[in-house]
Design a protein around this motif. Sequence first.
Motif, PDB file in Angstrom:
ATOM      1  N   ASP A 153       0.832  -1.207   0.000  1.00  0.00           N
ATOM      2  CA  ASP A 153       0.000   0.000   0.000  1.00  0.00           C
ATOM      3  C   ASP A 153       0.870   1.263   0.000  1.00  0.00           C
ATOM      4  O   ASP A 153       0.591   2.219  -0.739  1.00  0.00           O
ATOM      5  CB  ASP A 153      -0.920   0.010   1.218  1.00  0.00           C
ATOM      6  CG  ASP A 153      -2.129  -0.892   1.058  1.00  0.00           C
ATOM      7  OD1 ASP A 153      -2.450  -1.260  -0.081  1.00  0.00           O
ATOM      8  OD2 ASP A 153      -2.754  -1.233   2.076  1.00  0.00           O
ATOM      9  N   LEU A 154       1.885   1.287   0.824  1.00  0.00           N
ATOM     10  CA  LEU A 154       2.770   2.457   0.866  1.00  0.00           C
ATOM     11  C   LEU A 154       3.487   2.648  -0.466  1.00  0.00           C
ATOM     12  O   LEU A 154       3.644   3.781  -0.937  1.00  0.00           O
ATOM     13  CB  LEU A 154       3.778   2.297   2.005  1.00  0.00           C
ATOM     14  CG  LEU A 154       3.191   2.492   3.406  1.00  0.00           C
ATOM     15  CD1 LEU A 154       4.117   1.915   4.462  1.00  0.00           C
ATOM     16  CD2 LEU A 154       2.924   3.976   3.678  1.00  0.00           C
ATOM     17  N   CYS A 155       3.891   1.561  -1.090  1.00  0.00           N
ATOM     18  CA  CYS A 155       4.532   1.666  -2.402  1.00  0.00           C
ATOM     19  C   CYS A 155       3.540   2.100  -3.478  1.00  0.00           C
ATOM     20  O   CYS A 155       3.917   2.791  -4.430  1.00  0.00           O
ATOM     21  CB  CYS A 155       5.190   0.342  -2.777  1.00  0.00           C
ATOM     22  SG  CYS A 155       6.627  -0.063  -1.764  1.00  0.00           S
ATOM     23  N   ASP A 156       2.273   1.723  -3.326  1.00  0.00           N
ATOM     24  CA  ASP A 156       1.257   2.173  -4.279  1.00  0.00           C
ATOM     25  C   ASP A 156       0.992   3.671  -4.153  1.00  0.00           C
ATOM     26  O   ASP A 156       0.677   4.341  -5.148  1.00  0.00           O
ATOM     27  CB  ASP A 156      -0.037   1.382  -4.085  1.00  0.00           C
ATOM     28  CG  ASP A 156       0.000   0.039  -4.783  1.00  0.00           C
ATOM     29  OD1 ASP A 156       0.893  -0.177  -5.631  1.00  0.00           O
ATOM     30  OD2 ASP A 156      -0.862  -0.810  -4.480  1.00  0.00           O
ATOM     31  N   VAL A 157       1.117   4.224  -2.939  1.00  0.00           N
ATOM     32  CA  VAL A 157       1.071   5.678  -2.804  1.00  0.00           C
ATOM     33  C   VAL A 157       2.250   6.287  -3.547  1.00  0.00           C
ATOM     34  O   VAL A 157       2.110   7.271  -4.290  1.00  0.00           O
ATOM     35  CB  VAL A 157       1.082   6.093  -1.316  1.00  0.00           C
ATOM     36  CG1 VAL A 157       1.212   7.607  -1.185  1.00  0.00           C
ATOM     37  CG2 VAL A 157      -0.193   5.629  -0.619  1.00  0.00           C
ATOM     38  N   ALA A 158       3.429   5.694  -3.381  1.00  0.00           N
ATOM     39  CA  ALA A 158       4.631   6.193  -4.061  1.00  0.00           C
ATOM     40  C   ALA A 158       4.488   6.137  -5.574  1.00  0.00           C
ATOM     41  O   ALA A 158       4.953   7.033  -6.290  1.00  0.00           O
ATOM     42  CB  ALA A 158       5.854   5.385  -3.620  1.00  0.00           C
ATOM     43  N   ALA A 159       3.848   5.082  -6.069  1.00  0.00           N
ATOM     44  CA  ALA A 159       3.729   4.865  -7.512  1.00  0.00           C
ATOM     45  C   ALA A 159       2.550   5.595  -8.140  1.00  0.00           C
ATOM     46  O   ALA A 159       2.341   5.496  -9.352  1.00  0.00           O
ATOM     47  CB  ALA A 159       3.619   3.370  -7.795  1.00  0.00           C
ATOM     48  N   GLY A 160       1.759   6.312  -7.351  1.00  0.00           N
ATOM     49  CA  GLY A 160       0.611   7.029  -7.893  1.00  0.00           C
ATOM     50  C   GLY A 160      -0.612   6.168  -8.103  1.00  0.00           C
ATOM     51  O   GLY A 160      -1.547   6.580  -8.795  1.00  0.00           O
ATOM     52  N   ARG A 161      -0.649   4.990  -7.502  1.00  0.00           N
ATOM     53  CA  ARG A 161      -1.803   4.110  -7.639  1.00  0.00           C
ATOM     54  C   ARG A 161      -2.835   4.341  -6.544  1.00  0.00           C
ATOM     55  O   ARG A 161      -3.958   3.847  -6.636  1.00  0.00           O
ATOM     56  CB  ARG A 161      -1.334   2.654  -7.616  1.00  0.00           C
ATOM     57  CG  ARG A 161      -0.484   2.278  -8.822  1.00  0.00           C
ATOM     58  CD  ARG A 161       0.212   0.961  -8.610  1.00  0.00           C
ATOM     59  NE  ARG A 161       0.954   0.557  -9.806  1.00  0.00           N
ATOM     60  CZ  ARG A 161       1.955  -0.313  -9.799  1.00  0.00           C
ATOM     61  NH1 ARG A 161       2.338  -0.875  -8.649  1.00  0.00           N
ATOM     62  NH2 ARG A 161       2.582  -0.633 -10.916  1.00  0.00           N
ATOM     63  N   LEU A 162      -2.418   5.038  -5.507  1.00  0.00           N
ATOM     64  CA  LEU A 162      -3.312   5.441  -4.428  1.00  0.00           C
ATOM     65  C   LEU A 162      -3.013   6.891  -4.084  1.00  0.00           C
ATOM     66  O   LEU A 162      -1.878   7.355  -4.237  1.00  0.00           O
ATOM     67  CB  LEU A 162      -3.085   4.589  -3.172  1.00  0.00           C
ATOM     68  CG  LEU A 162      -3.479   3.119  -3.204  1.00  0.00           C
ATOM     69  CD1 LEU A 162      -2.919   2.401  -1.972  1.00  0.00           C
ATOM     70  CD2 LEU A 162      -4.994   2.959  -3.268  1.00  0.00           C
ATOM     71  N   ASP A 163      -4.023   7.583  -3.575  1.00  0.00           N
ATOM     72  CA  ASP A 163      -3.820   8.955  -3.103  1.00  0.00           C
ATOM     73  C   ASP A 163      -3.459   8.994  -1.625  1.00  0.00           C
ATOM     74  O   ASP A 163      -2.867   9.969  -1.152  1.00  0.00           O
ATOM     75  CB  ASP A 163      -5.077   9.787  -3.339  1.00  0.00           C
ATOM     76  CG  ASP A 163      -5.439   9.876  -4.813  1.00  0.00           C
ATOM     77  OD1 ASP A 163      -4.602  10.367  -5.587  1.00  0.00           O
ATOM     78  OD2 ASP A 163      -6.557   9.457  -5.180  1.00  0.00           O
ATOM     79  N   GLY A 164      -3.827   7.954  -0.894  1.00  0.00           N
ATOM     80  CA  GLY A 164      -3.544   7.939   0.532  1.00  0.00           C
ATOM     81  C   GLY A 164      -3.669   6.548   1.115  1.00  0.00           C
ATOM     82  O   GLY A 164      -4.195   5.622   0.478  1.00  0.00           O
ATOM     83  N   TYR A 165      -3.174   6.414   2.337  1.00  0.00           N
ATOM     84  CA  TYR A 165      -3.210   5.144   3.053  1.00  0.00           C
ATOM     85  C   TYR A 165      -3.155   5.440   4.541  1.00  0.00           C
ATOM     86  O   TYR A 165      -2.475   6.376   4.971  1.00  0.00           O
ATOM     87  CB  TYR A 165      -2.017   4.273   2.648  1.00  0.00           C
ATOM     88  CG  TYR A 165      -1.732   3.139   3.610  1.00  0.00           C
ATOM     89  CD1 TYR A 165      -2.554   2.019   3.661  1.00  0.00           C
ATOM     90  CD2 TYR A 165      -0.639   3.202   4.468  1.00  0.00           C
ATOM     91  CE1 TYR A 165      -2.298   0.985   4.552  1.00  0.00           C
ATOM     92  CE2 TYR A 165      -0.382   2.175   5.357  1.00  0.00           C
ATOM     93  CZ  TYR A 165      -1.212   1.067   5.391  1.00  0.00           C
ATOM     94  OH  TYR A 165      -0.954   0.057   6.277  1.00  0.00           O
ATOM     95  N   TYR A 166      -3.868   4.653   5.322  1.00  0.00           N
ATOM     96  CA  TYR A 166      -3.759   4.772   6.776  1.00  0.00           C
ATOM     97  C   TYR A 166      -4.008   3.411   7.397  1.00  0.00           C
ATOM     98  O   TYR A 166      -4.675   2.545   6.824  1.00  0.00           O
ATOM     99  CB  TYR A 166      -4.765   5.794   7.322  1.00  0.00           C
ATOM    100  CG  TYR A 166      -6.189   5.280   7.369  1.00  0.00           C
ATOM    101  CD1 TYR A 166      -6.698   4.681   8.526  1.00  0.00           C
ATOM    102  CD2 TYR A 166      -7.023   5.372   6.257  1.00  0.00           C
ATOM    103  CE1 TYR A 166      -7.995   4.191   8.571  1.00  0.00           C
ATOM    104  CE2 TYR A 166      -8.310   4.892   6.290  1.00  0.00           C
ATOM    105  CZ  TYR A 166      -8.799   4.295   7.447  1.00  0.00           C
ATOM    106  OH  TYR A 166     -10.075   3.804   7.480  1.00  0.00           O
ATOM    107  N   GLU A 167      -3.456   3.223   8.585  1.00  0.00           N
ATOM    108  CA  GLU A 167      -3.716   1.990   9.316  1.00  0.00           C
ATOM    109  C   GLU A 167      -3.281   2.158  10.768  1.00  0.00           C
ATOM    110  O   GLU A 167      -2.309   2.848  11.068  1.00  0.00           O
ATOM    111  CB  GLU A 167      -2.981   0.803   8.684  1.00  0.00           C
ATOM    112  CG  GLU A 167      -3.394  -0.535   9.269  1.00  0.00           C
ATOM    113  CD  GLU A 167      -3.006  -1.730   8.411  1.00  0.00           C
ATOM    114  OE1 GLU A 167      -3.142  -2.865   8.894  1.00  0.00           O
ATOM    115  OE2 GLU A 167      -2.569  -1.524   7.257  1.00  0.00           O
TER     116      GLU A 167
END
Length: 275
Positions: free
Chosen positions: A203-217
């Motif tokens: 998930d954190l890498c998907d934020v880096a790659a532009g596949r997600l706008d945000g993540y939390y947990e």
Amino acid sequence: MRSPVTDTPYPDLLALALEAARRAGDLLRDGRPADLAVARTKSSPIDVVTEMDIAAEKLITGLIADQRPDDGFLGEEGASSDGTSGIRWVIDPLDGTVNYLYGLPTWSVSIAAEQDGETVVGVVAAPMRGETYHAVRGGGAWATGAWTGERALACRPAPPLDQALVSTGFNYVSAVRGHQAQVAARLIPLLRDIRRGGSAAVDLCDVAAGRLDGYYERGLNAWDMAAGNLIAREAGALTGGRPGERPSGDLAVAGTPGVFEPLQRLLEDFGAWHD
């Protein structure tokens, strides 16, 4: 003044982390038995540790210790030593264990190197995606893909919060998961949508790659986020915990500039930092 990109030991640490992640990923991908057994349980019967999880950590720590015997370790499956070099390796040999157990593709190998308590190298290998993500502090974030070669990572331009795609995770203890579901239910009307991938590192890498706008947990351990947090930050994302704090087991948040702060404020207001 130390150059975080060119001075040793960072390039050597990166090369070693990449090799360890590659070997562990190959072991997990190619060695997964059809009758995969549960070696023991973690926090609940649902959150399992597989035989392959344990084998992957042994492979990683053995490879690193052979080349750097004075380094310390912190691993999810029990590796723990202080070392004397000032370098500590923070390892999740299989992030997304339940996905792996069920044959789902979203799992990863996460390896970070800390120097004097600060993460300086991060590698996350996602073998079923054919991708490996890596970063050195101050050197940007990168992805290497079987079909795309190496490319620089950059988080997405910040959308309005109501157009943001955000991922999260849920605890495997049902009582804790119930509160997390309440937080997610309050967030969903305020976002484009929510995803639940099953691997914090991915998930954190998907934020880096532009596949997600945000993540939390809530409830992450150091090994869950050490490498991915560095990769996200080096790709231009902001990361933190509760307002003014670093990511922790209470709360970890990552997002593109413009999404991070309003998301963090909502999570604080909704009590995402407690059970």
